[in-house]
Structure formats: structure tokens, C-alpha cells
Write a protein that holds these residues in place. Structure first.
Motif, PDB file in Angstrom:
ATOM      1  N   THR A  71      54.569  28.163  28.440  1.00  0.00           N
ATOM      2  CA  THR A  71      54.282  29.229  29.334  1.00  0.00           C
ATOM      3  C   THR A  71      54.120  30.584  28.850  1.00  0.00           C
ATOM      4  OG1 THR A  71      54.642  26.861  30.766  1.00  0.00           O
ATOM      5  CG2 THR A  71      53.372  27.860  31.301  1.00  0.00           C
ATOM      6  N   LEU A  72      55.088  30.453  29.030  1.00  0.00           N
ATOM      7  CA  LEU A  72      55.276  32.183  28.816  1.00  0.00           C
ATOM      8  C   LEU A  72      53.955  32.931  28.058  1.00  0.00           C
ATOM      9  CD1 LEU A  72      58.758  32.666  30.823  1.00  0.00           C
ATOM     10  CD2 LEU A  72      56.489  33.444  31.762  1.00  0.00           C
ATOM     11  N   THR A  73      54.238  32.675  26.478  1.00  0.00           N
ATOM     12  CA  THR A  73      53.651  32.728  25.320  1.00  0.00           C
ATOM     13  C   THR A  73      52.576  32.456  25.200  1.00  0.00           C
ATOM     14  OG1 THR A  73      54.726  30.888  24.007  1.00  0.00           O
ATOM     15  CG2 THR A  73      55.565  32.712  23.743  1.00  0.00           C
ATOM     16  N   GLY A  74      51.863  31.522  26.273  1.00  0.00           N
ATOM     17  CA  GLY A  74      50.454  31.245  26.432  1.00  0.00           C
ATOM     18  C   GLY A  74      50.575  30.045  25.064  1.00  0.00           C
ATOM     19  N   GLN A  75      50.824  29.108  25.128  1.00  0.00           N
ATOM     20  CA  GLN A  75      51.049  27.992  24.174  1.00  0.00           C
ATOM     21  C   GLN A  75      50.052  27.037  24.915  1.00  0.00           C
ATOM     22  OE1 GLN A  75      54.465  27.244  21.288  1.00  0.00           O
ATOM     23  NE2 GLN A  75      54.921  28.656  21.578  1.00  0.00           N
ATOM     24  N   THR A  76      50.634  26.493  26.171  1.00  0.00           N
ATOM     25  CA  THR A  76      50.390  25.717  27.052  1.00  0.00           C
ATOM     26  C   THR A  76      50.505  26.867  28.193  1.00  0.00           C
ATOM     27  OG1 THR A  76      50.720  23.963  27.982  1.00  0.00           O
ATOM     28  CG2 THR A  76      52.725  24.795  27.438  1.00  0.00           C
ATOM     29  N   THR A  77      49.527  25.914  29.451  1.00  0.00           N
ATOM     30  CA  THR A  77      49.063  25.918  30.831  1.00  0.00           C
ATOM     31  C   THR A  77      50.167  25.274  32.014  1.00  0.00           C
ATOM     32  OG1 THR A  77      47.487  25.552  31.021  1.00  0.00           O
ATOM     33  CG2 THR A  77      47.217  26.972  30.247  1.00  0.00           C
ATOM     34  N   VAL A  78      50.280  25.496  32.871  1.00  0.00           N
ATOM     35  CA  VAL A  78      51.219  24.471  33.804  1.00  0.00           C
ATOM     36  C   VAL A  78      50.072  23.567  33.781  1.00  0.00           C
ATOM     37  CG1 VAL A  78      52.436  24.571  36.007  1.00  0.00           C
ATOM     38  CG2 VAL A  78      52.492  26.556  34.510  1.00  0.00           C
ATOM     39  N   ALA A  79      49.025  24.004  34.559  1.00  0.00           N
ATOM     40  CA  ALA A  79      47.819  22.955  34.559  1.00  0.00           C
ATOM     41  C   ALA A  79      47.918  21.623  33.998  1.00  0.00           C
ATOM     42  CB  ALA A  79      47.073  23.552  34.515  1.00  0.00           C
ATOM     43  N   GLU A  80      48.010  22.316  32.384  1.00  0.00           N
ATOM     44  CA  GLU A  80      48.200  21.402  31.162  1.00  0.00           C
ATOM     45  C   GLU A  80      49.130  20.448  31.518  1.00  0.00           C
ATOM     46  OE1 GLU A  80      45.605  23.689  27.921  1.00  0.00           O
ATOM     47  OE2 GLU A  80      47.926  23.681  27.875  1.00  0.00           O
ATOM     48  N   LEU A  81      50.917  21.004  31.388  1.00  0.00           N
ATOM     49  CA  LEU A  81      51.171  20.214  31.819  1.00  0.00           C
ATOM     50  C   LEU A  81      51.574  19.567  32.712  1.00  0.00           C
ATOM     51  CD1 LEU A  81      54.304  23.222  31.785  1.00  0.00           C
ATOM     52  CD2 LEU A  81      54.016  21.408  29.181  1.00  0.00           C
ATOM     53  N   ALA A  82      51.154  19.896  34.073  1.00  0.00           N
ATOM     54  CA  ALA A  82      51.690  18.727  35.166  1.00  0.00           C
ATOM     55  C   ALA A  82      50.080  17.425  34.634  1.00  0.00           C
ATOM     56  CB  ALA A  82      50.760  19.929  36.632  1.00  0.00           C
ATOM     57  N   ALA A  83      49.506  17.956  34.248  1.00  0.00           N
ATOM     58  CA  ALA A  83      48.267  17.245  34.162  1.00  0.00           C
ATOM     59  C   ALA A  83      48.868  15.692  33.264  1.00  0.00           C
ATOM     60  CB  ALA A  83      47.037  17.432  33.639  1.00  0.00           C
ATOM     61  N   GLY A  84      49.565  16.455  32.031  1.00  0.00           N
ATOM     62  CA  GLY A  84      50.020  15.384  30.743  1.00  0.00           C
ATOM     63  C   GLY A  84      51.250  14.664  31.320  1.00  0.00           C
ATOM     64  N   HIS A  85      52.244  15.012  32.230  1.00  0.00           N
ATOM     65  CA  HIS A  85      52.429  14.603  33.219  1.00  0.00           C
ATOM     66  C   HIS A  85      52.079  13.691  34.197  1.00  0.00           C
ATOM     67  CE1 HIS A  85      56.625  13.806  34.316  1.00  0.00           C
ATOM     68  NE2 HIS A  85      56.916  13.749  35.638  1.00  0.00           N
ATOM     69  N   ARG A  86      52.180  13.593  34.318  1.00  0.00           N
ATOM     70  CA  ARG A  86      50.969  12.683  35.238  1.00  0.00           C
ATOM     71  C   ARG A  86      50.635  11.662  34.651  1.00  0.00           C
ATOM     72  NH1 ARG A  86      48.203  16.459  37.841  1.00  0.00           N
ATOM     73  NH2 ARG A  86      46.603  16.803  36.893  1.00  0.00           N
ATOM     74  N   ARG A  87      49.573  11.634  33.816  1.00  0.00           N
ATOM     75  CA  ARG A  87      49.472  10.873  32.897  1.00  0.00           C
ATOM     76  C   ARG A  87      50.328   9.775  31.965  1.00  0.00           C
ATOM     77  NH1 ARG A  87      45.815  14.759  30.468  1.00  0.00           N
ATOM     78  NH2 ARG A  87      47.033  15.011  29.104  1.00  0.00           N
ATOM     79  N   ARG A  88      51.474  10.247  31.942  1.00  0.00           N
ATOM     80  CA  ARG A  88      52.666   9.767  31.349  1.00  0.00           C
ATOM     81  C   ARG A  88      53.310   8.528  32.185  1.00  0.00           C
ATOM     82  NH1 ARG A  88      53.344  14.563  28.468  1.00  0.00           N
ATOM     83  NH2 ARG A  88      54.785  15.355  30.341  1.00  0.00           N
ATOM     84  N   ARG A  89      53.149   9.010  33.227  1.00  0.00           N
ATOM     85  CA  ARG A  89      54.519   8.202  34.149  1.00  0.00           C
ATOM     86  C   ARG A  89      53.567   7.158  34.303  1.00  0.00           C
ATOM     87  NH1 ARG A  89      57.665  11.656  38.142  1.00  0.00           N
ATOM     88  NH2 ARG A  89      58.392   9.405  39.273  1.00  0.00           N
ATOM     89  N   ALA A  90      53.778   6.245  34.788  1.00  0.00           N
ATOM     90  CA  ALA A  90      53.376   4.834  35.130  1.00  0.00           C
ATOM     91  C   ALA A  90      53.137   5.220  36.465  1.00  0.00           C
ATOM     92  CB  ALA A  90      54.038   3.519  34.630  1.00  0.00           C
ATOM     93  N   LYS A  91      52.069   4.397  37.216  1.00  0.00           N
ATOM     94  CA  LYS A  91      52.192   4.332  38.618  1.00  0.00           C
ATOM     95  C   LYS A  91      53.046   2.999  39.085  1.00  0.00           C
ATOM     96  CE  LYS A  91      48.343   6.565  39.187  1.00  0.00           C
ATOM     97  NZ  LYS A  91      47.978   7.101  40.452  1.00  0.00           N
TER      98      LYS A  91
END
Length: 145
Positions: free
Chosen positions: A30-50
């Protein structure tokens, strides 16, 4: 300066020790710009089963009496991945400064309390306070979709 206290609910210190390399990698990316917090949060939501959880009516309370210096915003909703990020990001987008955030998870329910200001003052204009409340309620609705 941010201070985080990390606990693992089931495995204690051993669980935290296993999680630290992942946390470190994500922080570096995140600090080096390889990813963003928004991308991390969106990816985590997709991986979690409802999972089936009791319905919790989302609430947003905007209070100017609880603190002499800040507007206090209390958000009560169902716990889900990315909820804290979504709320704090929206507050930032609205031009509010978060001075203190108190985050509590009680089972499947979260109670997040933000002490905020706008231009170093409370959000005392009723229409602006109503707008903040409405926008945050909309965040809760979108997170449920």
C-alpha cells in the motif's frame, strides 16, 4: 501517529505472529503504491462467503452535545469486511477530519464512533449534519448490496 493493538480471537499470540508477515506485506504494498486500500477492501469482500447473520438495522447518529470540540458520529450496523474503510473514506471525501475513532465489534454488530470536525469546527449546521447522516446511511445500504 496511529497505534494498533492486534488480538487473535481464537489463537492468541500465535495467531497474531502468523498474521504479522501478511500485515507487513500489505502495508508495504500500500505504501509503495502497488495496491490501494480500496482495492484491498473490495478484494476481501469478494473472497468472504456470505453467512447467515441476524439483520441489524443500520443507524447513524450525529451528536454535537457529546463533545465540546467535535461532532460525534455513531454508526451501528452489521459487521462486514470493509465497513470501517467505507465509512472513514466517505467522511474524508466529505471534507471531515477524523480526530478520534472508537471501533467496537460485538458479535455480528459494529458500533463505530467518530469524533470529527470540519474546518476545525463542529458540524453545527443542521442541513450539513443531516447530509452527513444521509450519506453514511447510504454507505450502509450499499455495503449490504
Amino acid at each position: 501517529l496511529d497505534v494498533f493493538r492486534v488480538n487473535h480471537p481464537f489463537e492468541g499470540a500465535a495467531g497474531v505472529a502468523r498474521a504479522l508477515p501478511v500485515i507487513e506485506r500489505v502495508l508495504v504494498e500500500t505504501l509503495t503504491g502497488q495496491t490501494t486500500v480500496a482495492e484491498l477492501a473490495a478484494g476481501h469482500r469478494r473472497r468472504r462467503a456470505k453467512r447467515a447473520v441476524p439483520a441489524i438495522a443500520g443507524q447513524v447518529i450525529v451528536d454535537n452535545r457529546a463533545s465540546p470540540l467535535h461532532t460525534v458520529i455513531e454508526v451501528i450496523t452489521r459487521d462486514q469486511p470493509g465497513i470501517l474503510f467505507a465509512l472513514s473514506q466517505k467522511l474524508h471525501e466529505m471534507g471531515l477530519d477524523i480526530h478520534v475513532a472508537k471501533i467496537a465489534t460485538e458479535g455480528t454488530r459494529v458500533v463505530d464512533v467518530f469524533y470529527v470536525s470540519e474546518h476545525a469546527r463542529k458540524v453545527e449546521d443542521k442541513s450539513r449534519a443531516d447530509e452527513v447522516r444521509s450519506v453514511l446511511l447510504d454507505v450502509l445500504v450499499k455495503m449490504e448490496e
